[in-house]
Design a protein around this motif. Structure first.
Motif, PDB file in Angstrom:
ATOM      1  N   GLY A  27       0.804  -1.217   0.000  1.00  0.00           N
ATOM      2  CA  GLY A  27       0.000   0.000   0.000  1.00  0.00           C
ATOM      3  C   GLY A  27       0.838   1.268   0.000  1.00  0.00           C
ATOM      4  N   SER A  28       2.113   1.150   0.343  1.00  0.00           N
ATOM      5  CA  SER A  28       3.001   2.323   0.276  1.00  0.00           C
ATOM      6  C   SER A  28       3.497   2.506  -1.152  1.00  0.00           C
ATOM      7  CB  SER A  28       4.231   2.137   1.162  1.00  0.00           C
ATOM      8  OG  SER A  28       3.865   2.062   2.508  1.00  0.00           O
ATOM      9  N   THR A  29       3.815   3.734  -1.522  1.00  0.00           N
ATOM     10  CA  THR A  29       4.449   3.954  -2.820  1.00  0.00           C
ATOM     11  C   THR A  29       5.959   3.802  -2.661  1.00  0.00           C
ATOM     12  OG1 THR A  29       4.790   6.326  -2.504  1.00  0.00           O
ATOM     13  CG2 THR A  29       2.669   5.638  -3.464  1.00  0.00           C
ATOM     14  N   LEU A  30       6.616   3.497  -3.782  1.00  0.00           N
ATOM     15  CA  LEU A  30       8.078   3.392  -3.748  1.00  0.00           C
ATOM     16  C   LEU A  30       8.694   4.726  -3.339  1.00  0.00           C
ATOM     17  CD1 LEU A  30       8.814   1.138  -6.862  1.00  0.00           C
ATOM     18  CD2 LEU A  30       8.486   0.482  -4.466  1.00  0.00           C
ATOM     19  N   ASP A  69       6.839   9.413  -7.915  1.00  0.00           N
ATOM     20  CA  ASP A  69       6.611   7.995  -8.273  1.00  0.00           C
ATOM     21  C   ASP A  69       5.407   7.426  -7.504  1.00  0.00           C
ATOM     22  OD1 ASP A  69       6.874   5.196  -8.830  1.00  0.00           O
ATOM     23  OD2 ASP A  69       9.032   5.473  -9.133  1.00  0.00           O
ATOM     24  N   ALA A  70       4.394   6.986  -8.246  1.00  0.00           N
ATOM     25  CA  ALA A  70       3.167   6.508  -7.596  1.00  0.00           C
ATOM     26  C   ALA A  70       3.079   4.985  -7.563  1.00  0.00           C
ATOM     27  CB  ALA A  70       1.951   7.085  -8.317  1.00  0.00           C
ATOM     28  N   THR A  71       4.156   4.288  -7.964  1.00  0.00           N
ATOM     29  CA  THR A  71       4.135   2.822  -7.938  1.00  0.00           C
ATOM     30  C   THR A  71       3.842   2.337  -6.522  1.00  0.00           C
ATOM     31  OG1 THR A  71       5.905   2.921  -9.578  1.00  0.00           O
ATOM     32  CG2 THR A  71       5.430   0.752  -8.608  1.00  0.00           C
ATOM     33  N   ILE A  72       2.824   1.506  -6.392  1.00  0.00           N
ATOM     34  CA  ILE A  72       2.403   1.025  -5.075  1.00  0.00           C
ATOM     35  C   ILE A  72       2.830  -0.428  -4.889  1.00  0.00           C
ATOM     36  CG2 ILE A  72       0.356   0.348  -3.720  1.00  0.00           C
ATOM     37  CD1 ILE A  72      -0.950   2.951  -4.650  1.00  0.00           C
ATOM     38  N   VAL A  73       3.339  -0.763  -3.708  1.00  0.00           N
ATOM     39  CA  VAL A  73       3.697  -2.145  -3.401  1.00  0.00           C
ATOM     40  C   VAL A  73       2.412  -2.946  -3.186  1.00  0.00           C
ATOM     41  CG1 VAL A  73       4.928  -3.668  -1.809  1.00  0.00           C
ATOM     42  CG2 VAL A  73       5.854  -1.394  -2.324  1.00  0.00           C
ATOM     43  N   ASP A  77       3.963  -8.730  -4.235  1.00  0.00           N
ATOM     44  CA  ASP A  77       5.249  -8.206  -4.718  1.00  0.00           C
ATOM     45  C   ASP A  77       6.431  -8.680  -3.886  1.00  0.00           C
ATOM     46  OD1 ASP A  77       4.284  -6.795  -6.879  1.00  0.00           O
ATOM     47  OD2 ASP A  77       4.152  -4.877  -5.809  1.00  0.00           O
ATOM     48  N   VAL A  78       7.569  -8.767  -4.547  1.00  0.00           N
ATOM     49  CA  VAL A  78       8.840  -9.055  -3.876  1.00  0.00           C
ATOM     50  C   VAL A  78       9.715  -7.814  -4.051  1.00  0.00           C
ATOM     51  CG1 VAL A  78      10.897 -10.497  -3.891  1.00  0.00           C
ATOM     52  CG2 VAL A  78       8.647 -11.529  -4.270  1.00  0.00           C
ATOM     53  N   LEU A  79      10.047  -7.183  -2.938  1.00  0.00           N
ATOM     54  CA  LEU A  79      10.721  -5.882  -2.985  1.00  0.00           C
ATOM     55  C   LEU A  79      12.115  -5.959  -2.362  1.00  0.00           C
ATOM     56  CD1 LEU A  79      10.685  -2.733  -3.309  1.00  0.00           C
ATOM     57  CD2 LEU A  79       9.538  -2.631  -1.082  1.00  0.00           C
TER      58      LEU A  79
END
Ligand code: MN
Ligand code: MN
Length: 297
Positions: A27-30, A69-73, A77-79
């Protein structure tokens, strides 16, 4: 070499990494993750040695958040969160992989196990090739594949990749031996059995570094180049680190000029060849005459 600076940078890097490991990032952005990690580093009295890398899934490395950057986890996902901390240019480099889908747990554990085995054997006079062999055999025994064209590296003041590579696989021929009082990052990258075990350059480039300070006789570009040099020297930086003082459009225009003229290098993201998930673990260590200091433990 300033051992005290290394120790302090390592302590901060490991604390920040453990905070990142414990946090629930879905839910957090990168952008939020990068800014939060970098703010923690600064609040502890150090500086990021490079923009925090937040590489998702088949991206193995070298992705940092763009401005806005609005990419959301997402849940599956594997971060990889790869963190660099420096004090006076003495760098601690460490990484953790976070994921919330139990099906990747074994993969993550494998990278940690390979790193653990490598760290256990690393001393002054240990051959880098032997470390690579241990990393590879640990990973294959656990049923996975190392990324063969990513490796650990020696570190020097203000230089992250200082010329020596610590492989993640067994390689033919002789290899160098670790030196006492030199810093090394060891960083196994692991993919699944159906992965290619090789990364390729992707299109996205959002990490930059100065490669030449030769003036272009373009006042705005030259001024930006000197401003970047005074802040970051030869260390990597992100576009979003410049948008505090510069308009984003303007900074993109000038960065285009600086990269075309090769004053600035734009690092591409590195993507797994078969598009498979990649995980990573990393520590920085300094062998001594009698033992070893894993500064990011
Ligand atoms: Mn790293
Ligand atoms: Mn590294």
């Amino acid at each position: 070499m300033n051992f005290e600076c290394y120790l302090q940078a390592g302590k901060i890097a490991s604390e920040v990494r453990e905070n990142a490991r414990r946090k629930y990032h879905v839910g957090s952005t990168l952008l939020e993750i990068c800014e939060s990690v970098e703010a923690q580093i600064r609040s502890m009295g150090a500086e990021p040695a490079f923009p925090v890398n937040t590489s998702l899934n088949d991206i193995a490395a070298h992705y940092t958040a763009e401005p806005g950057d609005a990419t959301i986890v997402k849940e599956g996902d594997v971060l990889k969160i790869d963190i660099g901390v420096h004090i006076d240019g003495y760098i601690a480099d460490t990484a953790v992989t976070v994921c919330y889908d139990p099906k990747y747990e074994a993969l993550v554990r494998t990278a940690e196990a390979a790193l653990g085995e490598a760290v256990r054997m690393a001393r002054a006079n240990t051959k880098a090739g032997d470390i690579g062999r241990t990393i590879e055999s640990t990973i294959t025994k656990m049923g996975f594949r190392p990324i063969q064209n990513l490796s650990g590296h020696s570190l020097q003041q203000y230089t992250i990749h200082a010329g020596k590579s610590i492989p993640n696989i067994w390689t033919r021929g002789s290899s160098f031996a670790l030196l006492p009082n030199e810093a090394y990052a060891i960083e196994p990258f692991v993919t699944t059995k159906d992965g290619q075990g090789v990364v390729y350059e992707g299109k996205t480039r959002n990490i930059f570094g100065i490669t030449s300070r030769k003036p272009l006789k373009d006042k705005e570009a030259d001024d930006l180049l000197e401003a970047i040099w005074s802040r970051y020297k030869s260390l990597p930086f992100a576009m979003r680190w410049l948008t505090d003082k510069y308009d984003e459009k303007e900074v993109r225009r000038l960065m285009d000029i600086l990269t075309k003229k090769k004053n600035v290098h734009a690092y591409p993201i590195l993507v797994e060849g078969h598009g498979k998930i990649v995980v990573q673990a990393e520590h920085t260590l300094i062998p001594s005459e009698s033992g070893v200091n894993v500064i990011t433990l």
